[in-house]
Design a protein around this motif. Sequence first.
Motif, PDB file in Angstrom:
ATOM      1  N   ASN A  80       0.832  -1.209   0.000  1.00 15.15           N
ATOM      2  CA  ASN A  80       0.000   0.000   0.000  1.00 15.15           C
ATOM      3  C   ASN A  80       0.864   1.256   0.000  1.00 15.15           C
ATOM      4  O   ASN A  80       0.541   2.264  -0.653  1.00 15.15           O
ATOM      5  CB  ASN A  80      -0.911   0.019   1.218  1.00 15.15           C
ATOM      6  N   ALA A  81       1.979   1.196   0.741  1.00 15.41           N
ATOM      7  CA  ALA A  81       2.874   2.350   0.795  1.00 15.41           C
ATOM      8  C   ALA A  81       3.470   2.640  -0.573  1.00 15.41           C
ATOM      9  O   ALA A  81       3.641   3.815  -0.951  1.00 15.41           O
ATOM     10  CB  ALA A  81       3.977   2.109   1.827  1.00 15.41           C
ATOM     11  N   GLU A  82       3.810   1.598  -1.307  1.00 21.18           N
ATOM     12  CA  GLU A  82       4.362   1.811  -2.651  1.00 21.18           C
ATOM     13  C   GLU A  82       3.351   2.506  -3.556  1.00 21.18           C
ATOM     14  O   GLU A  82       3.700   3.414  -4.329  1.00 21.18           O
ATOM     15  CB  GLU A  82       4.774   0.468  -3.250  1.00 21.18           C
ATOM     16  N   VAL A  83       2.063   2.106  -3.461  1.00 14.28           N
ATOM     17  CA  VAL A  83       1.008   2.741  -4.255  1.00 14.28           C
ATOM     18  C   VAL A  83       0.899   4.217  -3.898  1.00 14.28           C
ATOM     19  O   VAL A  83       0.823   5.099  -4.773  1.00 14.28           O
ATOM     20  CB  VAL A  83      -0.337   2.023  -4.054  1.00 14.28           C
ATOM     21  N   LYS A  84       0.907   4.517  -2.606  1.00  9.93           N
ATOM     22  CA  LYS A  84       0.745   5.909  -2.170  1.00  9.93           C
ATOM     23  C   LYS A  84       1.974   6.747  -2.497  1.00  9.93           C
ATOM     24  O   LYS A  84       1.864   7.964  -2.702  1.00  9.93           O
ATOM     25  CB  LYS A  84       0.429   5.959  -0.681  1.00  9.93           C
ATOM     26  N   GLU A  85       3.170   6.114  -2.525  1.00 12.88           N
ATOM     27  CA  GLU A  85       4.359   6.851  -2.954  1.00 12.88           C
ATOM     28  C   GLU A  85       4.164   7.347  -4.383  1.00 12.88           C
ATOM     29  O   GLU A  85       4.472   8.504  -4.714  1.00 12.88           O
ATOM     30  CB  GLU A  85       5.592   5.938  -2.885  1.00 12.88           C
ATOM     31  N   ALA A  86       3.625   6.470  -5.252  1.00 14.83           N
ATOM     32  CA  ALA A  86       3.399   6.846  -6.648  1.00 14.83           C
ATOM     33  C   ALA A  86       2.333   7.925  -6.759  1.00 14.83           C
ATOM     34  O   ALA A  86       2.458   8.882  -7.552  1.00 14.83           O
ATOM     35  CB  ALA A  86       3.004   5.610  -7.450  1.00 14.83           C
ATOM     36  N   LEU A  87       1.256   7.801  -5.962  1.00 10.60           N
ATOM     37  CA  LEU A  87       0.188   8.806  -5.985  1.00 10.60           C
ATOM     38  C   LEU A  87       0.699  10.162  -5.505  1.00 10.60           C
ATOM     39  O   LEU A  87       0.309  11.215  -6.039  1.00 10.60           O
ATOM     40  CB  LEU A  87      -0.985   8.341  -5.121  1.00 10.60           C
ATOM     41  N   LEU A  88       1.561  10.172  -4.477  1.00 12.75           N
ATOM     42  CA  LEU A  88       2.120  11.423  -3.973  1.00 12.75           C
ATOM     43  C   LEU A  88       2.980  12.087  -5.049  1.00 12.75           C
ATOM     44  O   LEU A  88       2.906  13.314  -5.243  1.00 12.75           O
ATOM     45  CB  LEU A  88       2.948  11.170  -2.712  1.00 12.75           C
ATOM     46  N   ALA A  89       3.783  11.290  -5.742  1.00 14.41           N
ATOM     47  CA  ALA A  89       4.606  11.855  -6.818  1.00 14.41           C
ATOM     48  C   ALA A  89       3.727  12.458  -7.909  1.00 14.41           C
ATOM     49  O   ALA A  89       4.028  13.539  -8.455  1.00 14.41           O
ATOM     50  CB  ALA A  89       5.505  10.760  -7.392  1.00 14.41           C
ATOM     51  N   GLU A  90       2.608  11.775  -8.228  1.00 18.50           N
ATOM     52  CA  GLU A  90       1.675  12.293  -9.227  1.00 18.50           C
ATOM     53  C   GLU A  90       1.061  13.607  -8.756  1.00 18.50           C
ATOM     54  O   GLU A  90       0.909  14.562  -9.535  1.00 18.50           O
ATOM     55  CB  GLU A  90       0.591  11.254  -9.499  1.00 18.50           C
ATOM     56  N   ALA A  91       0.690  13.684  -7.479  1.00 24.84           N
ATOM     57  CA  ALA A  91       0.086  14.904  -6.935  1.00 24.84           C
ATOM     58  C   ALA A  91       1.072  16.057  -6.934  1.00 24.84           C
ATOM     59  O   ALA A  91       0.717  17.205  -7.223  1.00 24.84           O
ATOM     60  CB  ALA A  91      -0.434  14.636  -5.527  1.00 24.84           C
ATOM     61  N   GLU A  92       2.337  15.788  -6.610  1.00 21.52           N
ATOM     62  CA  GLU A  92       3.328  16.859  -6.530  1.00 21.52           C
ATOM     63  C   GLU A  92       3.619  17.475  -7.903  1.00 21.52           C
ATOM     64  O   GLU A  92       4.109  18.608  -7.981  1.00 21.52           O
ATOM     65  CB  GLU A  92       4.613  16.312  -5.898  1.00 21.52           C
ATOM     66  N   LYS A  93       3.296  16.727  -8.984  1.00 17.98           N
ATOM     67  CA  LYS A  93       3.481  17.290 -10.324  1.00 17.98           C
ATOM     68  C   LYS A  93       2.487  18.408 -10.617  1.00 17.98           C
ATOM     69  O   LYS A  93       2.664  19.164 -11.581  1.00 17.98           O
ATOM     70  CB  LYS A  93       3.336  16.185 -11.366  1.00 17.98           C
ATOM     71  N   LEU A  94       1.413  18.529  -9.805  1.00 21.38           N
ATOM     72  CA  LEU A  94       0.432  19.601  -9.996  1.00 21.38           C
ATOM     73  C   LEU A  94       0.977  20.959  -9.552  1.00 21.38           C
ATOM     74  O   LEU A  94       0.336  21.989  -9.793  1.00 21.38           O
ATOM     75  CB  LEU A  94      -0.849  19.288  -9.214  1.00 21.38           C
ATOM     76  N   LEU A  95       2.125  20.923  -8.864  1.00 22.73           N
ATOM     77  CA  LEU A  95       2.707  22.162  -8.338  1.00 22.73           C
ATOM     78  C   LEU A  95       3.742  22.697  -9.308  1.00 22.73           C
ATOM     79  O   LEU A  95       4.484  21.928  -9.940  1.00 22.73           O
ATOM     80  CB  LEU A  95       3.349  21.890  -6.974  1.00 22.73           C
ATOM     81  N   SER A 130      -9.615  19.067  -9.935  1.00 26.24           N
ATOM     82  CA  SER A 130     -10.208  17.883 -10.554  1.00 26.24           C
ATOM     83  C   SER A 130      -9.222  16.719 -10.532  1.00 26.24           C
ATOM     84  O   SER A 130      -9.571  15.587 -10.200  1.00 26.24           O
ATOM     85  CB  SER A 130     -10.617  18.204 -11.986  1.00 26.24           C
ATOM     86  N   ALA A 131      -7.947  17.019 -10.872  1.00 27.68           N
ATOM     87  CA  ALA A 131      -6.935  15.955 -10.873  1.00 27.68           C
ATOM     88  C   ALA A 131      -6.669  15.442  -9.456  1.00 27.68           C
ATOM     89  O   ALA A 131      -6.542  14.238  -9.226  1.00 27.68           O
ATOM     90  CB  ALA A 131      -5.642  16.484 -11.506  1.00 27.68           C
ATOM     91  N   LEU A 132      -6.626  16.357  -8.492  1.00 26.44           N
ATOM     92  CA  LEU A 132      -6.350  15.961  -7.106  1.00 26.44           C
ATOM     93  C   LEU A 132      -7.490  15.127  -6.548  1.00 26.44           C
ATOM     94  O   LEU A 132      -7.268  14.206  -5.757  1.00 26.44           O
ATOM     95  CB  LEU A 132      -6.113  17.209  -6.240  1.00 26.44           C
ATOM     96  N   ARG A 133      -8.725  15.421  -6.970  1.00 26.18           N
ATOM     97  CA  ARG A 133      -9.862  14.650  -6.490  1.00 26.18           C
ATOM     98  C   ARG A 133      -9.721  13.181  -6.913  1.00 26.18           C
ATOM     99  O   ARG A 133      -9.972  12.267  -6.138  1.00 26.18           O
ATOM    100  CB  ARG A 133     -11.158  15.264  -7.015  1.00 26.18           C
ATOM    101  N   ARG A 164      -8.156   7.381  -5.336  1.00 25.05           N
ATOM    102  CA  ARG A 164      -7.266   6.228  -5.408  1.00 25.05           C
ATOM    103  C   ARG A 164      -6.439   6.065  -4.124  1.00 25.05           C
ATOM    104  O   ARG A 164      -6.097   4.952  -3.716  1.00 25.05           O
ATOM    105  CB  ARG A 164      -6.332   6.389  -6.627  1.00 25.05           C
ATOM    106  N   TRP A 165      -6.147   7.206  -3.487  1.00 23.95           N
ATOM    107  CA  TRP A 165      -5.401   7.185  -2.207  1.00 23.95           C
ATOM    108  C   TRP A 165      -6.192   6.424  -1.144  1.00 23.95           C
ATOM    109  O   TRP A 165      -5.655   5.561  -0.457  1.00 23.95           O
ATOM    110  CB  TRP A 165      -5.137   8.622  -1.776  1.00 23.95           C
ATOM    111  N   GLU A 166      -7.458   6.754  -0.999  1.00 23.52           N
ATOM    112  CA  GLU A 166      -8.284   6.086   0.009  1.00 23.52           C
ATOM    113  C   GLU A 166      -8.446   4.598  -0.317  1.00 23.52           C
ATOM    114  O   GLU A 166      -8.494   3.751   0.571  1.00 23.52           O
ATOM    115  CB  GLU A 166      -9.653   6.763   0.082  1.00 23.52           C
ATOM    116  N   ALA A 167      -8.536   4.296  -1.613  1.00 31.07           N
ATOM    117  CA  ALA A 167      -8.710   2.898  -2.008  1.00 31.07           C
ATOM    118  C   ALA A 167      -7.448   2.082  -1.779  1.00 31.07           C
ATOM    119  O   ALA A 167      -7.523   0.842  -1.644  1.00 31.07           O
ATOM    120  CB  ALA A 167      -9.113   2.821  -3.488  1.00 31.07           C
ATOM    121  N   ALA A 168      -6.278   2.729  -1.685  1.00 26.52           N
ATOM    122  CA  ALA A 168      -5.022   1.996  -1.526  1.00 26.52           C
ATOM    123  C   ALA A 168      -4.916   1.328  -0.166  1.00 26.52           C
ATOM    124  O   ALA A 168      -4.235   0.317  -0.005  1.00 26.52           O
ATOM    125  CB  ALA A 168      -3.837   2.937  -1.745  1.00 26.52           C
TER     126      ALA A 168
END
Length: 409
Positions: free
Chosen positions: A276-291, A301-304, A309-313
Amino acid sequence: MSTDPWGRVDEDGTVYVRTAEGERAVGSWQAGEPEEALAYYRRKFDELAGQVQLLEQRVRGTDLAPAQAESSIVKLRESVAEAHAVGDLGSLQDRLTALTELVGKRREELRAARDQARAHAREVKERIVAEAERIAEETTHWKSGGERLRQLVEEWKAAERVDRATEATLWKKLSTARTAFAKRRKAYFSSLDQQRDAVRGTKERIVSEAEALADSTDWNATAAAYRELMREWKAAGRASREVEDELWARFKGAQDQFFQARSAVFAERDASFAANAEVKEALLAEAEKLLPVTDARTARSALRGILERWEAAGPVPRDQRDRLEGGLRKVDDAVRRAEDTEWKRSNPEARARAQDTVNQLRRSIDQLETRLAKAQTAGRDKDVKEAEEALSARRSWLQEAERTLAEFS
């Protein structure tokens, strides 16, 4: 008949000594010449003179007690008065009189020294009593207080004695202070024993509750319960050392048993959460690209989608939870700030207020320029200066207002 400056022998052999009171018969001599009789009785005088001289030496050169010296003087005076001797008995009496005066003076000196010593001894013992009374009334350091009272008693014994009445009064006060201290110390430790018994009862109850929780698997609630029990333990005070050590060992044993079991379960659970941590690491990297956020609506919209997917992980190991959650929270905060900025820019009321401010400043500048021109034409230097300063301020304010208005474009 034979004669001598201090005595004589008459025809019948009677020997006389001459004194200030007159002649006195001191003996009879029938066995030889009168000169032999006088020589014999002169030797008797020399013996008496030697005794007087020896007593003078003892009085002047030793610590002979006045009473003993006076007794010796009285005996010698009687011996001289009744002496069967020929010689200057009056001079011996004068020497004994002078010696009596010397002994009397020494007696006065000794009495003064004794009085001074007694006065000093009284001061010492009054000081001892005062300190003992203070200890009895105030001291709570029982060991040092008791030791000091014992030292005071030894100081009392080493000090000189005072008069019997004062000695008895002061000793009674010292004894009373020692007794009062002993009673107060006994009462304190009796009270302390009661307090320790109460603490023991409280901590035995705490230990019983801790031991009852040792096998619990309600990890969060039980951990909170142990924290509360620890708070109660610290607030309860201390029991006797032996009881304290024994109860603490039981309390800590129960606590360690629970937390070791919890740590083992959490460690096993964390191992299963690694994916689960590996999935969230990837999601965090994806979110940080919005900055940095350039389009608040698109970023939200993208963060939503990322959040869904974060909660589902699912959960992650505890040692990574704060870092991952904190990183996603920073991205969310940045998007929210961008949304706030966008809303302010599109707010018609705020834009209207900004436009009104610009219009007011422009009208004010037009009026000041007209006033400045009139002042320059009339040559009113003071008015010219005031108008120029006001225009400079208004133009500066207008620039800021126009920049704010431009943000709404």
